[in-house]
Scaffold this motif. Structure first.
Motif, mmCIF file in Angstrom:
data_model
loop_
_atom_site.group_PDB
_atom_site.id
_atom_site.type_symbol
_atom_site.label_atom_id
_atom_site.label_comp_id
_atom_site.label_asym_id
_atom_site.label_seq_id
_atom_site.Cartn_x
_atom_site.Cartn_y
_atom_site.Cartn_z
ATOM 1 N N GLU A 30 -2.487 -12.558 -12.390
ATOM 2 C CA GLU A 30 -1.922 -12.795 -11.567
ATOM 3 C C GLU A 30 -1.471 -14.438 -12.119
ATOM 4 O OE1 GLU A 30 -4.096 -10.688 -8.650
ATOM 5 O OE2 GLU A 30 -4.502 -12.663 -8.467
ATOM 6 N N LEU A 35 1.111 -14.255 -8.331
ATOM 7 C CA LEU A 35 0.068 -13.696 -7.634
ATOM 8 C C LEU A 35 -1.057 -13.456 -7.420
ATOM 9 C CD1 LEU A 35 1.729 -9.547 -8.874
ATOM 10 C CD2 LEU A 35 2.137 -11.852 -6.747
ATOM 11 N N ASP A 36 -1.670 -15.380 -8.120
ATOM 12 C CA ASP A 36 -2.984 -15.217 -7.672
ATOM 13 C C ASP A 36 -3.366 -16.698 -6.665
ATOM 14 O OD1 ASP A 36 -1.204 -17.627 -9.118
ATOM 15 O OD2 ASP A 36 -3.095 -19.221 -9.872
ATOM 16 N N TYR A 191 -8.343 -9.022 -5.354
ATOM 17 C CA TYR A 191 -6.753 -9.965 -5.407
ATOM 18 C C TYR A 191 -5.955 -8.690 -5.236
ATOM 19 C CZ TYR A 191 -10.878 -11.674 -8.431
ATOM 20 O OH TYR A 191 -11.807 -11.772 -9.270
ATOM 21 N N LEU A 193 -3.523 -7.659 -7.248
ATOM 22 C CA LEU A 193 -3.194 -6.927 -8.251
ATOM 23 C C LEU A 193 -4.275 -5.591 -8.281
ATOM 24 C CD1 LEU A 193 -2.309 -8.078 -11.509
ATOM 25 C CD2 LEU A 193 -1.307 -7.229 -10.256
#
Length: 223
Positions: A30, A35-36, A191, A193
């Motif tokens: 991520e 994407l974190d 998360y 993901l």
């Protein structure tokens, strides 16, 4: 089906070391993909306390929506019931091996600084935060998020039932899984993901059921 899923789900996810390692790997991916956002999302909710209780209700009471959608489709749209029920069954059959093969610690366990909102404000009083494996819960099944997965199924089932007669109205049910995706992020339970994994699970399940229907139709034609 629900009881069988709950039992098999609880039996998976006991490997703490693997779940932690997988979570660290996912976080690394991520970060590379930018994407974190889980920590920032959790901090945002903590800064807006008026939204905490609604988020907890949204997270905890989604089973009511699942049952309601299933009953509604059966009663009001019987012509689509078999298809959407099969999609739900296929989702269960596909996700259980993933939980067994890929245990994953949720952000509330694996990311420092994330507050376990559900545990602190749980309307069910179920000790959501505990990491005690003897509790009988699967604490390490973050990938994919089935809160989002089941919510996506609700959106799909309602959309599929309404798309022919009310095409514009059919788009509204998708708001429910979008809301759930936001809730699981801001409460530190999944998360980004994980949510992508839920979308993938639904799409594969729909494809499997479609292929199943074509195969069954072909056999009827032959006979």
């Amino acid at each position: 089906m629900i009881l069988s899923f709950s039992w098999l789900h609880a039996a998976a996810g006991k490997d703490v070391a693997a779940a932690t390692a997988n979570a660290l790997t996912l976080q690394s991916i991520e970060r590379v993909l930018h994407l974190d956002i889980e920590l920032a999302a959790s901090q945002w909710l903590s800064a807006h306390p008026a939204l905490i209780q609604p988020a907890v209700y949204y997270y905890r009471l989604y089973y009511i929506v699942i049952i309601g959608v299933l009953v509604w489709v059966f009663v009001r749209h019987a012509e689509t019931y078999v298809r959407v029920r099969r999609t739900l069954i296929v989702m269960v059959l596909l996700v259980l091996p993933v939980f067994w093969a890929l245990p994953m610690s949720p952000p509330r366990f694996a990311l420092p600084g994330i507050v376990d909102i559900i545990a602190e404000h749980d309307i069910l009083g179920s000790g959501h935060a505990t990491r005690d494996l003897s509790s009988g819960r699967n604490l390490f099944s973050a990938m994919p998020s089935m809160h989002v997965g089941w919510s996506l199924w609700c959106g799909y089932a309602a959309w599929f039932a309404l798309r022919g007669s009310h095409p514009r109205l059919a788009l509204l049910p998708w708001i429910f899984p979008l809301g759930m995706a936001a809730v699981v992020l801001i409460t530190g339970n999944h998360y980004v993901l994980d949510i992508a994994g839920s979308v993938t699970l639904l799409l594969i399940s729909i494809a499997v059921v479609s292929a199943w229907g074509r195969l069954a139709g072909g056999r009827r034609t032959v006979t």
